[in-house]
Design a protein around this motif. Structure first.
Motif, PDB file in Angstrom:
ATOM      1  N   ARG A 166       2.905   4.003  -4.049  1.00  0.00           N
ATOM      2  CA  ARG A 166       1.499   4.131  -3.656  1.00  0.00           C
ATOM      3  C   ARG A 166       0.899   2.774  -3.327  1.00  0.00           C
ATOM      4  O   ARG A 166       0.202   2.617  -2.319  1.00  0.00           O
ATOM      5  CB  ARG A 166       0.724   4.787  -4.793  1.00  0.00           C
ATOM      6  CG  ARG A 166      -0.787   4.870  -4.569  1.00  0.00           C
ATOM      7  CD  ARG A 166      -1.512   4.948  -5.895  1.00  0.00           C
ATOM      8  NE  ARG A 166      -1.280   3.755  -6.704  1.00  0.00           N
ATOM      9  CZ  ARG A 166      -1.427   3.719  -8.031  1.00  0.00           C
ATOM     10  NH1 ARG A 166      -1.781   4.813  -8.689  1.00  0.00           N
ATOM     11  NH2 ARG A 166      -1.212   2.592  -8.685  1.00  0.00           N
ATOM     12  N   ASP A 167       1.157   1.789  -4.176  1.00  0.00           N
ATOM     13  CA  ASP A 167       0.597   0.451  -3.960  1.00  0.00           C
ATOM     14  C   ASP A 167       1.129  -0.168  -2.665  1.00  0.00           C
ATOM     15  O   ASP A 167       0.401  -0.900  -1.978  1.00  0.00           O
ATOM     16  CB  ASP A 167       0.938  -0.462  -5.141  1.00  0.00           C
ATOM     17  CG  ASP A 167       0.218  -0.049  -6.422  1.00  0.00           C
ATOM     18  OD1 ASP A 167      -0.765   0.709  -6.330  1.00  0.00           O
ATOM     19  OD2 ASP A 167       0.651  -0.476  -7.508  1.00  0.00           O
ATOM     20  N   GLN A 168       2.372   0.133  -2.334  1.00  0.00           N
ATOM     21  CA  GLN A 168       2.931  -0.394  -1.087  1.00  0.00           C
ATOM     22  C   GLN A 168       2.225   0.216   0.124  1.00  0.00           C
ATOM     23  O   GLN A 168       1.891  -0.488   1.088  1.00  0.00           O
ATOM     24  CB  GLN A 168       4.433  -0.112  -1.030  1.00  0.00           C
ATOM     25  CG  GLN A 168       5.126  -0.764   0.160  1.00  0.00           C
ATOM     26  CD  GLN A 168       6.616  -0.523   0.153  1.00  0.00           C
ATOM     27  OE1 GLN A 168       7.116   0.326  -0.581  1.00  0.00           O
ATOM     28  NE2 GLN A 168       7.355  -1.261   0.968  1.00  0.00           N
ATOM     29  N   GLN A 185      -6.177   5.534   1.642  1.00  0.00           N
ATOM     30  CA  GLN A 185      -5.780   5.068   0.312  1.00  0.00           C
ATOM     31  C   GLN A 185      -6.052   6.127  -0.756  1.00  0.00           C
ATOM     32  O   GLN A 185      -5.260   6.283  -1.690  1.00  0.00           O
ATOM     33  CB  GLN A 185      -6.505   3.768  -0.015  1.00  0.00           C
ATOM     34  CG  GLN A 185      -6.033   2.597   0.839  1.00  0.00           C
ATOM     35  CD  GLN A 185      -6.743   1.301   0.510  1.00  0.00           C
ATOM     36  OE1 GLN A 185      -7.916   1.300   0.138  1.00  0.00           O
ATOM     37  NE2 GLN A 185      -6.052   0.181   0.653  1.00  0.00           N
ATOM     38  N   ASN A 187      -3.293   7.850  -3.099  1.00  0.00           N
ATOM     39  CA  ASN A 187      -3.463   7.966  -4.554  1.00  0.00           C
ATOM     40  C   ASN A 187      -3.236   9.400  -5.016  1.00  0.00           C
ATOM     41  O   ASN A 187      -2.616   9.646  -6.059  1.00  0.00           O
ATOM     42  CB  ASN A 187      -4.881   7.516  -4.950  1.00  0.00           C
ATOM     43  CG  ASN A 187      -5.095   6.022  -4.760  1.00  0.00           C
ATOM     44  OD1 ASN A 187      -4.135   5.266  -4.651  1.00  0.00           O
ATOM     45  ND2 ASN A 187      -6.345   5.605  -4.723  1.00  0.00           N
ATOM     46  N   ALA A 209       3.812   4.821  -8.675  1.00  0.00           N
ATOM     47  CA  ALA A 209       2.661   3.931  -8.537  1.00  0.00           C
ATOM     48  C   ALA A 209       2.979   2.772  -7.594  1.00  0.00           C
ATOM     49  O   ALA A 209       2.138   2.359  -6.787  1.00  0.00           O
ATOM     50  CB  ALA A 209       2.242   3.405  -9.909  1.00  0.00           C
ATOM     51  N   SER A 215       4.495  -6.048  -2.600  1.00  0.00           N
ATOM     52  CA  SER A 215       4.708  -4.627  -2.902  1.00  0.00           C
ATOM     53  C   SER A 215       6.101  -4.159  -2.499  1.00  0.00           C
ATOM     54  O   SER A 215       6.689  -3.303  -3.162  1.00  0.00           O
ATOM     55  CB  SER A 215       3.639  -3.779  -2.199  1.00  0.00           C
ATOM     56  OG  SER A 215       3.793  -3.830  -0.784  1.00  0.00           O
ATOM     57  N   ASN A 246      -0.828   1.480   0.088  1.00  0.00           N
ATOM     58  CA  ASN A 246      -2.204   0.989   0.078  1.00  0.00           C
ATOM     59  C   ASN A 246      -2.293  -0.457   0.547  1.00  0.00           C
ATOM     60  O   ASN A 246      -3.272  -0.850   1.192  1.00  0.00           O
ATOM     61  CB  ASN A 246      -2.795   1.124  -1.324  1.00  0.00           C
ATOM     62  CG  ASN A 246      -3.138   2.557  -1.678  1.00  0.00           C
ATOM     63  OD1 ASN A 246      -3.209   3.410  -0.788  1.00  0.00           O
ATOM     64  ND2 ASN A 246      -3.337   2.837  -2.948  1.00  0.00           N
ATOM     65  N   ALA A 247      -1.287  -1.259   0.223  1.00  0.00           N
ATOM     66  CA  ALA A 247      -1.270  -2.645   0.693  1.00  0.00           C
ATOM     67  C   ALA A 247      -1.143  -2.690   2.212  1.00  0.00           C
ATOM     68  O   ALA A 247      -1.739  -3.547   2.878  1.00  0.00           O
ATOM     69  CB  ALA A 247      -0.126  -3.412   0.036  1.00  0.00           C
TER      70      ALA A 247
END
Length: 465
Positions: A439-441, A164, A168, A436, A385, A443-444
């Motif tokens: 990235r969130d997808q 993660q 980021n 962003a 996400s 990280n999820a």
């Protein structure tokens, strides 16, 4: 006397069945699965991060596994638990000691000094009639397994953190590239507005508006660069870089955020029992087993302790005849000690062990509850996400078209420059937002792998986000 001792042994042996570890009610009401359908070939994945298909990420996780200090600590705890198991295992076997003695003394009857030498071996063994040593050994073995599972849990959390943090970093890299390209575009736009103002084609208002947007783009770049430096330092700590490496080597990059493969197929019908194999749940269960064994070991203190000792040796007045002389010595002794009055110490030890078992049961159930909550949240976040990325991409495409139309209208005199600036600002923010969201997808997806104890193995497809 012999009959009395024999009767005591028989009575104690009959009561030994009460010293087995107490039954534990650890049942937790689990749902069958999160979805109605069922998936095939589902199991824990040991190297789930390779699904993202980024060699740089693989290298970072390998470095973390080799050099992260939290993993070093966890490995040392395994060694400590293994040594403790070795100690308790040794208590189940007879102990053999070798001893020797040499001396010179004066007899009052003979009036002359004499020498005395002796050498012998002694053996001692505690009869584990009540299972104290066995239960202590079982508890130590469970502690060892718990420490190994704890190490796996630390590794899982570490690898997820590395992944993660890397995502980021790649998102910030992409945002920096967007900001730099936007800065270049606004510098060109400002120069154009400046020439048109100096040529009397446009007003100073257009020039100042372009200057404001240029300054805004210039301010965004250092902020992103500062964030990159912070994330790079955090990632360096996770992979165990020394200070020199942090400054001189930095962090190697692999694929761009858009190029990183995203495992898009989450198998339907992930069974609830899959979570029970999470390392933190396994560690908690082993701690529970250890707590139960320690109750049985504590109860054994209520019963007599029987130990056998034997000695075999030789003695002589001359060291040269120590092994050939006729004097041989031997002894065999059985000891029985029973608690009579200990001011409630044994009872307190049993009560303490029972209380620790209750804590272990509660911790086990709490760990399962947290695991299900984490998985449920991760599934929802993963699904959300995907929708957010799709919506952000649609917005970005629309804003790109809007900027082209606004520029065309301005160039042909149908609108003011403010309309162009609004479109530029919206597009710039949308580009940052999409990075962003991507990235969130990612990280999820990592959160889901982590929640499932390492993910799953099933038929899956990959696509570029």
């Amino acid at each position: 006397m012999r009959k009395t001792i024999l009767a005591l042994l028989i009575a104690s042996a009959l009561s030994a069945c009460a010293l087995t570890p107490p039954a534990i009610d650890k049942n937790t009401d689990l749902p069958d699965s999160w979805h109605s359908d069922s998936a095939s070939d589902i199991s824990i994945g040991s190297n789930w991060w390779v699904q993202f298909d980024d060699p740089a990420l693989n290298s970072l996780i390998n470095a973390a596994e080799a050099h992260n200090q939290n993993l070093v600590i966890a490995a040392a705890r395994i060694d400590e638990a293994r040594a403790a198991l070795g100690i308790t295992s040794a208590e189940q076997l007879p102990r053999l000691d070798l001893g020797g003695k040499a001396g010179r003394g004066l007899s009052t009857q003979l009036g002359t000094p004499s020498d005395n030498y002796s050498l012998g071996a002694s053996a001692s063994w505690e009869l584990d009639l009540w299972g104290r040593i066995k239960n202590t050994n079982d508890a130590a073995r469970a502690d060892l397994l718990a420490s190994e599972y704890n190490r796996d849990a630390v590794a899982l959390a570490l690898f997820a953190n590395v992944a993660q943090t890397y995502f980021n970093l790649r998102a910030l890299d992409q945002q920096l590239l967007i900001a730099q390209e936007t800065l270049k575009t606004r510098q060109e736009s400002f120069q154009l507005r400046k020439r048109r103002f100096e040529g009397g084609v446009t007003s100073e208002l257009d020039l100042r508006q372009a200057e404001v947007e240029l300054a805004s783009a210039q301010a965004s770049v250092p902020g992103i660069e500062q964030s990159i430096a912070k994330v790079t330092g955090s990632l360096g700590i996770l992979i165990g870089q020394n200070p020199r490496e942090m400054i001189e080597s930095g962090i190697n990059r692999g694929k761009t955020l858009r190029q990183i493969s995203l495992p898009v197929n989450v198998p339907l019908g992930l069974p609830s029992q899959l979570l029970i194999r999470r390392p933190d749940i396994q560690a908690s269960e082993q701690s529970l087993q250890a707590a139960g064994a320690r109750i049985a070991a504590a109860r054994a203190a209520y019963y007599p302790t029987i130990s056998l000792t034997g000695f075999l040796g030789t003695e002589s007045t001359s060291i040269s005849n120590l092994f050939s002389g006729p004097a041989k010595t031997w002894s065999f002794l059985g000891n029985l000690t029973a608690p009579l009055f200990d001011n409630g110490r044994t009872t307190a030890n049993v009560e303490g062990a029972t209380a620790r078992q209750k804590q272990a049961v509660a911790n086990y159930r709490l760990t399962i509850q947290q695991a299900f909550a984490e998985t449920q949240n991760a599934l929802i976040a993963r699904s959300s996400s995907v929708k957010i990325v799709a919506a952000q991409q649609l917005q970005l495409d629309s804003l790109s078209r809007q900027l082209k139309l606004a520029t065309l209208r301005y160039d042909n005199g149908f609108s003011g420059y403010l309309e162009v600036l609004d479109a530029q600002r919206s597009l710039f923010q949308a580009q940052l937002n999409l990075a962003a969201a991507q990235r969130d997808q990612l990280n999820a997806t990592v959160d889901l792998y982590k929640a499932m104890g390492g993910g799953w193995k099933a038929d899956r497809q990959s696509s570029n986000s």
